[in-house]
Design a protein around this motif. Structure first.
Motif, PDB file in Angstrom:
ATOM      1  N   ALA A   1      19.258  27.790   1.744  1.00 59.19           N
ATOM      2  CA  ALA A   1      20.620  28.233   1.999  1.00 59.19           C
ATOM      3  C   ALA A   1      20.597  29.732   2.273  1.00 59.19           C
ATOM      4  O   ALA A   1      19.735  30.456   1.763  1.00 59.19           O
TER       5      ALA A   1
ATOM      6  N   CYS B   1      26.154  25.877  -2.365  1.00 60.54           N
ATOM      7  CA  CYS B   1      26.210  27.106  -3.168  1.00 60.54           C
ATOM      8  C   CYS B   1      27.639  27.291  -3.670  1.00 60.54           C
ATOM      9  O   CYS B   1      28.583  27.169  -2.891  1.00 60.54           O
TER      10      CYS B   1
ATOM     11  N   HIS C   1      24.733  25.952  -8.221  1.00 56.76           N
ATOM     12  CA  HIS C   1      24.672  25.007  -7.105  1.00 56.76           C
ATOM     13  C   HIS C   1      25.289  23.681  -7.504  1.00 56.76           C
ATOM     14  O   HIS C   1      25.037  23.173  -8.587  1.00 56.76           O
TER      15      HIS C   1
HETATM   16 ZN   LIG Z   1      22.780  29.107  -3.338  1.00 50.63          ZN
END
Ligand SMILES: [Zn+2]
Ligand SMILES: [Zn+2]
Length: 137
Positions: free
Chosen positions: A77, A104, A93
Motif C-alpha cells: 500500500a 489502511c 489495517h
Molecule cells: Zn497501511
C-alpha cells in the motif's frame, strides 16, 4: 496529492515505465495490492523480477509498506507522507474475513504508548482489525 514523477525524483529513483505504473496503481487503490494483483493490472510487458525489484525499491524508500494479509500473502500500500515521520508504521489495517482485502485505516497507534513488560524492547507495531468490508456486507 503528489505526482508519481515528483515522488520518484524526490527519492532519486529513475523514472521508468514500470515504476510509474506500479506507483500510479498503488496511489489510486483503496486497498493493498499483492504482487499478483499488480501483475494483472499492469498493462505492459515486464518480468516478475522487475516487478519484485520495483516493489522492493519503493519499500526501502518508505514509499510503500507491506502488509501480510490473512492468507499470508504480502500486499503493498502507498504510504502517505504524514505517516513517514512517525518512525514506526503505526496505522491500523482492516482485513476482510470474506474477500481478504486489506485497507489502511486512519486510526493510528503509537508504539511508545504501548506498555510492555520490564526488560522488553519495542521495535514495531502492527495493528489488525478484522471484519467484513462494505462490498461483502
Ligand atoms: Zn497501511
Ligand atoms: Zn470483503
Amino acid at each position: 496529492m503528489k505526482k508519481v514523477e515528483e515522488i520518484l525524483q524526490q527519492h532519486s529513483l529513475k523514472n521508468t515505465k514500470i515504476r510509474q505504473a506500479v506507483l500510479g496503481l498503488l496511489m489510486q487503490s483503496t486497498e493493498g495490492l499483492s504482487h499478483q494483483d499488480l501483475s494483472k493490472s499492469l498493462d505492459m510487458d515486464f518480468d516478475r523480477v522487475t516487478l519484485f525489484r520495483t516493489l522492493h525499491a519503493f519499500e526501502e524508500n518508505g514509499i510503500l509498506h507491506k502488509i501480510i494479509d490473512l492468507n499470508g500473502t504480502a500486499k503493498y500500500a502507498y504510504t502517505l507522507p504524514q505517516d513517514k515521520n512517525t518512525g514506526n508504521h503505526s496505522h491500523a489495517h482492516f482485513m476482510c474475513l470474506n474477500c481478504g482485502q486489506v485497507v489502511c485505516l486512519d486510526e493510528t497507534f503509537l508504539l511508545n504508548e504501548i506498555k510492555v513488560p520490564q526488560g522488553f524492547e519495542k521495535k514495531t507495531i502492527d495493528v489488525q482489525v478484522k471484519g467484513v468490508c462494505a462490498k461483502c456486507n
